[in-house]
Write a protein that holds these residues in place. Structure first.
Motif, mmCIF file in Angstrom:
data_model
loop_
_atom_site.group_PDB
_atom_site.id
_atom_site.type_symbol
_atom_site.label_atom_id
_atom_site.label_comp_id
_atom_site.label_asym_id
_atom_site.label_seq_id
_atom_site.Cartn_x
_atom_site.Cartn_y
_atom_site.Cartn_z
ATOM 1 N N ARG A 1 0.807 -1.214 0.000
ATOM 2 C CA ARG A 1 0.000 0.000 0.000
ATOM 3 C C ARG A 1 0.844 1.269 0.000
ATOM 4 O O ARG A 1 0.478 2.254 -0.619
ATOM 5 N N GLU A 2 1.965 1.250 0.686
ATOM 6 C CA GLU A 2 2.817 2.440 0.737
ATOM 7 C C GLU A 2 3.959 2.400 -0.272
ATOM 8 O O GLU A 2 4.572 3.421 -0.558
ATOM 9 N N SER A 3 4.260 1.205 -0.800
ATOM 10 C CA SER A 3 5.354 1.021 -1.780
ATOM 11 C C SER A 3 6.679 1.532 -1.247
ATOM 12 O O SER A 3 7.505 2.080 -1.984
ATOM 13 N N VAL A 4 6.897 1.361 0.042
ATOM 14 C CA VAL A 4 8.129 1.808 0.681
ATOM 15 C C VAL A 4 9.046 0.623 0.975
ATOM 16 O O VAL A 4 10.264 0.690 0.766
ATOM 17 N N CYS A 5 8.471 -0.479 1.441
ATOM 18 C CA CYS A 5 9.259 -1.658 1.826
ATOM 19 C C CYS A 5 9.232 -2.696 0.708
ATOM 20 O O CYS A 5 8.338 -2.706 -0.137
ATOM 21 N N SER A 6 10.194 -3.587 0.751
ATOM 22 C CA SER A 6 10.178 -4.718 -0.178
ATOM 23 C C SER A 6 9.111 -5.713 0.270
ATOM 24 O O SER A 6 8.734 -5.762 1.452
ATOM 25 N N LEU A 7 8.621 -6.501 -0.663
ATOM 26 C CA LEU A 7 7.588 -7.472 -0.343
ATOM 27 C C LEU A 7 8.181 -8.585 0.513
ATOM 28 O O LEU A 7 9.170 -9.214 0.123
ATOM 29 N N PRO A 8 7.616 -8.857 1.686
ATOM 30 C CA PRO A 8 8.168 -9.921 2.535
ATOM 31 C C PRO A 8 7.935 -11.291 1.918
ATOM 32 O O PRO A 8 7.040 -11.472 1.079
ATOM 33 N N ALA A 9 8.742 -12.253 2.338
ATOM 34 C CA ALA A 9 8.574 -13.624 1.863
ATOM 35 C C ALA A 9 7.215 -14.153 2.297
ATOM 36 O O ALA A 9 6.762 -13.893 3.423
ATOM 37 N N THR A 10 6.562 -14.875 1.413
ATOM 38 C CA THR A 10 5.272 -15.472 1.750
ATOM 39 C C THR A 10 5.476 -16.585 2.767
ATOM 40 O O THR A 10 6.291 -17.484 2.545
ATOM 41 N N PRO A 11 4.770 -16.532 3.893
ATOM 42 C CA PRO A 11 4.942 -17.594 4.897
ATOM 43 C C PRO A 11 4.473 -18.933 4.366
ATOM 44 O O PRO A 11 3.625 -19.004 3.468
ATOM 45 N N ASP A 12 5.032 -19.990 4.912
ATOM 46 C CA ASP A 12 4.628 -21.341 4.524
ATOM 47 C C ASP A 12 3.251 -21.621 5.114
ATOM 48 O O ASP A 12 3.088 -21.659 6.339
ATOM 49 N N ILE A 13 2.274 -21.768 4.273
ATOM 50 C CA ILE A 13 0.887 -21.943 4.710
ATOM 51 C C ILE A 13 0.491 -23.404 4.551
ATOM 52 O O ILE A 13 0.548 -23.958 3.442
#
Length: 537
Positions: A15-27
């Motif tokens: 939403r803010e485009s400030v941080c890198s996308l975190p790794a998707t947790p293992d679901i």
């Protein structure tokens, strides 16, 4: 939200485009289903008989469309009285550059009706400050005037008569409301748009059951949908209640199904007369523009829709039933889909393909597209083999011309035994050919292409157009400039704005896009191809 958790990480990135996308947790959602039985690894063989199903999407009715208003505006959607181009017309330039006085007088700027027959009304004209006028049947920077929607629906009825076709049912994959600025949209306008389109569909195709889903524009405020567990679910129940009652009144769903839809965000399951199960879901439950999706983001099913879906699939698998699943927003674009939900979807499709899931259908992009679903990560070209194919997603073209597309619709030829799709037939109208001739130019809807013939793939006539077929098309798009250009042409329905893929970088994402299903798959593919997702946002 917990700002220090994945909630905050996703908000900062998506939403803010400030941080890198975190790794998707293992679901792990394997608790939702029993072990996959041996029969579920092989798709059933089709018969030699078929029936037809209509697919329409993304009408986006522009209820305040104004003929002669600015269609070259500084806002995203044009063609209303509150749209404008802030720059003055260059000195000596006509509103439509290059036209002489006689041609200007022939512009299609007529108030018109589209009831039982097209009727031309009074000439409207344009303001001399307008760069490009809004024509009677629409413009490429505008959503659909109602007259264009009715023309599209009438064309469906006309082709049925001409070709002696019958449609068992129709699916609508979302978006009824236009792209106007938030200050011009309220609950009343949103509900009016929904009511008008479903009314027009019922009036023109009265005997065809329609199974609809809601899109991101079909909520007010835009895209917002709250989980009941959040305590705010009642803020948005008005829409689900109205839709369920309307669909029941039109005899598309029965009373029990309508009651379920009211309580489950307009999601429902129906059984068609031939035995196919159609499951409809509300994709605002994973849309990144929905604020509520950033609360409790590690919960893989905060809306309960996935458990509903899995329960229906488990039941169908046990009963040897085939299933179509319809929803609006595809799962692979990180600007659209929450990564956790995207991964959950992928696991569900892996578990129930290819035996139970016979078809997956989306809208939203306004483009004519597809996705191939591969087993495992499918994150690079080595994993994207025919042996790893599980399924494919049909993403339907839109009726709205926005942005820069010709309007279109399609129907499927469906196997009566397996409900696999044997072919799709696509129709469109050249919108720019309705701009002239003093109001006498009405949309001419014509055949565009069939999916079986479009790419010259060597494929048995008796085999469905399944994931393996679309894998071959994806390979052709990757390796053939001709196929890549063909894909882009069909994506925009041969509009005047089809990019030249020999020079336009916009085509560069196409192979990764069609050969991915989840957010992680698309981003991994783009990394491998040295592509930046931000360049294609």
């Amino acid at each position: 939200m917990d700002p220090g958790s994945l909630d905050g990480d996703y908000w900062c990135s998506l939403r803010e485009s400030v941080c890198s996308l975190p790794a998707t947790p293992d679901i792990d959602i394997s608790y939702m289903w029993p072990e996959k039985p041996g029969k579920a690894y092989v798709a059933p063989e089709p018969s030699n008989e078929t029936f037809n199903v209509l697919h329409v999407s993304d009408f986006h009715i522009e209820s305040q469309y104004k003929i002669g208003s600015e269609a070259n505006c500084s806002q995203y959607m044009c063609c209303t009285s509150h749209n404008y181009n802030p720059l003055p017309l260059p000195e000596g330039q006509s509103p439509v550059s290059g036209l002489n006085d006689q041609e200007l007088a022939g512009l299609n700027l007529f108030n018109s009706t589209w009831d039982d027959a097209y009727k031309k009304g009074d000439y409207v004209g344009y303001n001399e400050s307008v760069w490009e006028p809004a024509y009677t049947f629409g413009q490429y920077a505008c959503d659909s005037p109602e007259i264009l929607i009715n023309s599209s629906l009438d064309s469906v009825a006309e082709f049925q008569n001409e070709k002696n076709l019958t449609f068992d049912f129709a699916i609508f994959t979302g978006d009824l409301v236009d792209h106007d600025e938030a200050k011009y949209i309220g609950i009343e306008k949103a509900l009016l748009s929904e009511e008008l389109i479903f009314r027009d569909f019922k009036n023109r195709l009265s005997d065809i059951p329609l199974y609809p889903v809601l899109g991101n524009h079909d909520n007010f405020p835009y895209a917002q949908l709250a989980q009941r567990s959040s305590g705010f679910g009642n803020f948005f129940e008005y829409n689900a209640e109205l839709m369920a009652e309307m669909w029941e009144d039109y005899e598309w769903i029965d009373f029990d199904t309508a009651q379920y839809a009211k309580q489950h965000y307009t999601g429902f399951s129906v059984k068609t007369k031939r035995g196919l199960k159609v499951i409809a879901l509300n994709s605002n439950a994973w849309y990144t523009a929905n604020d509520y999706n950033f609360w409790n983001t590690t919960n893989p099913d905060s809306y309960g829709q996935f458990q509903f879906l899995v329960d229906e699939l488990v039941e169908s698998e046990a009963n040897d039933e085939r299933v179509w699943i319809i929803w609006h927003i595809p799962l692979l674009n990180p600007y659209d889909a929450m990564p956790v939900a995207s991964e959950v979807w992928k696991k569900i499709i892996e578990r129930f393909s290819p035996y139970t899931i016979a078809g997956l259908f989306n809208g939203h992009t306004h483009r004519d597209e597809f996705n191939v679903v591969y087993n495992g990560t499918g994150s690079d070209s080595s994993a994207k083999t025919e042996e790893n194919v599980l399924n494919n997603v049909w993403i339907s073209q839109a009726v709205t011309p926005l942005p820069k597309n010709n309007p279109g619709w399609r129907y499927y030829e469906v196997d009566t035994k397996t409900f696999s799709i044997m072919n799709s037939f696509n129709y469109y109208t050249k919108l720019n050919e309705t701009f002239y001739n003093s109001g006498d130019a009405t949309p001419v809807w014509e055949f565009e292409y069939s999916a079986r013939d479009a790419y010259g793939i060597d494929w048995p006539e008796s085999s469905p157009l399944n994931g393996s077929y679309w894998h071959k098309v994806a390979d052709s798009i990757k390796n053939s400039k001709t196929s890549l250009q063909t894909y882009e042409g069909y994506a925009k329905r041969l509009s005047p704005f089809v990019p030249d893929c020999s020079t336009d970088k916009v085509c560069g994402i196409d192979w990764c896009y069609v050969s991915s299903f989840s957010v992680d798959q698309l981003l991994n593919c783009m990394d491998a191809e040295n592509l930046n997702i931000a360049d294609y946002a």
